[in-house]
Scaffold this motif. Structure first.
Motif, PDB file in Angstrom:
ATOM      1  N   TYR A 140       0.827  -1.202   0.000  1.00 17.82           N
ATOM      2  CA  TYR A 140       0.000   0.000   0.000  1.00 17.82           C
ATOM      3  C   TYR A 140       0.866   1.259   0.000  1.00 17.82           C
ATOM      4  O   TYR A 140       0.619   2.192  -0.757  1.00 17.82           O
ATOM      5  CB  TYR A 140      -0.910  -0.031   1.239  1.00 17.82           C
ATOM      6  N   THR A 141       1.883   1.253   0.848  1.00 18.27           N
ATOM      7  CA  THR A 141       2.829   2.369   0.918  1.00 18.27           C
ATOM      8  C   THR A 141       4.233   1.842   1.178  1.00 18.27           C
ATOM      9  O   THR A 141       4.430   0.706   1.634  1.00 18.27           O
ATOM     10  CB  THR A 141       2.482   3.370   2.047  1.00 18.27           C
ATOM     11  N   GLY A 142       5.194   2.702   0.920  1.00 21.15           N
ATOM     12  CA  GLY A 142       6.579   2.392   1.248  1.00 21.15           C
ATOM     13  C   GLY A 142       7.308   3.661   1.625  1.00 21.15           C
ATOM     14  O   GLY A 142       6.853   4.772   1.319  1.00 21.15           O
ATOM     15  N   SER A 212       1.912   4.346  -2.947  1.00 21.43           N
ATOM     16  CA  SER A 212       2.648   5.602  -2.819  1.00 21.43           C
ATOM     17  C   SER A 212       3.860   5.362  -1.930  1.00 21.43           C
ATOM     18  O   SER A 212       3.926   4.385  -1.182  1.00 21.43           O
ATOM     19  CB  SER A 212       1.769   6.705  -2.227  1.00 21.43           C
ATOM     20  N   SER A 213       4.819   6.283  -1.999  1.00 19.77           N
ATOM     21  CA  SER A 213       6.013   6.163  -1.157  1.00 19.77           C
ATOM     22  C   SER A 213       6.549   7.533  -0.815  1.00 19.77           C
ATOM     23  O   SER A 213       6.239   8.529  -1.480  1.00 19.77           O
ATOM     24  CB  SER A 213       7.110   5.348  -1.860  1.00 19.77           C
ATOM     25  N   THR A 214       7.369   7.574   0.224  1.00 18.60           N
ATOM     26  CA  THR A 214       8.053   8.796   0.625  1.00 18.60           C
ATOM     27  C   THR A 214       9.525   8.497   0.846  1.00 18.60           C
ATOM     28  O   THR A 214       9.920   7.361   1.125  1.00 18.60           O
ATOM     29  CB  THR A 214       7.460   9.376   1.925  1.00 18.60           C
ATOM     30  N   VAL A 230      14.054   1.638   5.679  1.00 18.99           N
ATOM     31  CA  VAL A 230      13.239   1.214   4.542  1.00 18.99           C
ATOM     32  C   VAL A 230      12.099   0.364   5.078  1.00 18.99           C
ATOM     33  O   VAL A 230      12.325  -0.559   5.870  1.00 18.99           O
ATOM     34  CB  VAL A 230      14.058   0.416   3.514  1.00 18.99           C
ATOM     35  N   GLU A 231      10.887   0.657   4.615  1.00 21.02           N
ATOM     36  CA  GLU A 231       9.719  -0.041   5.154  1.00 21.02           C
ATOM     37  C   GLU A 231       8.617  -0.091   4.104  1.00 21.02           C
ATOM     38  O   GLU A 231       8.406   0.870   3.356  1.00 21.02           O
ATOM     39  CB  GLU A 231       9.219   0.712   6.389  1.00 21.02           C
ATOM     40  N   PHE A 232       7.928  -1.233   4.047  1.00 16.95           N
ATOM     41  CA  PHE A 232       6.747  -1.382   3.204  1.00 16.95           C
ATOM     42  C   PHE A 232       5.590  -1.848   4.058  1.00 16.95           C
ATOM     43  O   PHE A 232       5.760  -2.688   4.950  1.00 16.95           O
ATOM     44  CB  PHE A 232       7.007  -2.397   2.078  1.00 16.95           C
TER      45      PHE A 232
END
Length: 288
Positions: A140-142, A212-214, A230-232
């Motif tokens: 979903y996000t990273g 989406s990611s930041t 780093v994370e998902f």
């Protein structure tokens, strides 16, 4: 494979030189640098020969490894590719999209192999972790944050790097973040960017997977606050890159050499390097 090294700075001495000298499938043919005395020093360090100009070295090898600032790397890479030489390059591929495209065009016209060294993509444990997240899907996000303290401590070999001072964390550690985010979440379809303190740049990205990611990217973090995160997050939970998972840079660079001497293409080739350059350049153009 006869490989020549273009560049004599800290990264050439810490990663390129040791890995080239030790690799069983490589003849470390020689070194060229902008300062002849530095080329002689590096050549002596690794038991090879110093060359007086880059074209002489390119003429004597099957491939070149380049450890130079991106603005210098790209023209030399294109020149070597046009001469039929395979390329082992560093990130970022180039300082401009135009120069990155010239490298890709030269590689494709000559039919040579290219590998761009992104540390985590060639580190054995790091590449395995990234591959598992990409295979899992459903994210979903990273986020991929690189808080470097290159200019804030006494132990960084890159403190005197002019191009890093000029281009900052976006261009130096931004490629690392993108090298993890893109294979897991997909290509970037939308970009937003904002400045933080010092050289810090914050990126928000939309990916073609829908995720989406930041990223927070800097070389001027306080030493006590430096680090990588780093994370998902997705339907299957949270995947966090483990601290101290990556091994030594020389081992990762040896795997990049493995990719260069093999017959098949690698995902981290010049075209991927071009895509990373395009994203960095777009982000830079959005900064106030």
């Amino acid at each position: 494979m006869r490989v020549g090294l273009l560049g004599t700075g800290p990264w050439a001495r810490l990663a390129h030189g040791p890995a080239l000298a030790a690799h069983p499938d490589v003849e470390f043919t020689g070194v060229w640098g902008r300062r002849p005395e530095a080329a002689a020093e590096v050549a002596d360090l690794f038991g090879t020969r110093a060359y007086p100009d880059p074209d002489a070295l390119i003429a004597d090898v099957d491939a070149v490894a380049i450890a130079l600032p991106p603005a210098l790397q790209a023209p030399l890479a294109a020149r070597a590719a046009r001469a039929g030489r395979h390329l082992l390059l560093d990130k970022p591929l180039a300082a401009t999209v135009e120069h990155a495209r010239e490298v890709v065009a030269a590689v494709e016209a000559a039919g040579v192999r290219s590998v761009v060294f992104f540390t985590l993509r060639f580190d054995a444990a790091g590449a395995e972790w990234i591959g598992r997240q990409a295979a899992a899907g459903g994210w979903y996000t990273g986020r991929a944050d690189w808080y470097g303290a290159v200019f804030g401590g006494d132990d960084s070999p890159f403190t005197d790097s002019p191009w890093r001072r000029e281009k900052g964390g976006l261009w130096d550690v931004g490629p690392h973040a993108l090298s993890v985010l893109l294979p897991v979440l997909g290509d970037v379809t939308a970009i937003a960017a904002a400045r933080g303190p010092g050289d810090t740049v914050h990126l928000t990205l939309r990916h073609d997977s829908g995720a989406s990611s930041t990223s927070a990217l800097t070389l001027t973090a306080p030493p006590a606050g430096a680090g990588v995160a780093v994370e998902f997050r997705g339907a299957q939970g949270v995947a966090t890159y483990p601290d101290d998972l990556a091994g030594p840079a020389t081992a990762a660079f040896a795997r990049a050499i493995d990719a260069l001497v093999s017959d098949g293409p690698h995902p981290c080739d010049a075209r991927f390097g071009l895509r990373v350059t395009e994203i960095l350049a777009t982000a830079e153009s959005l900064l106030p």
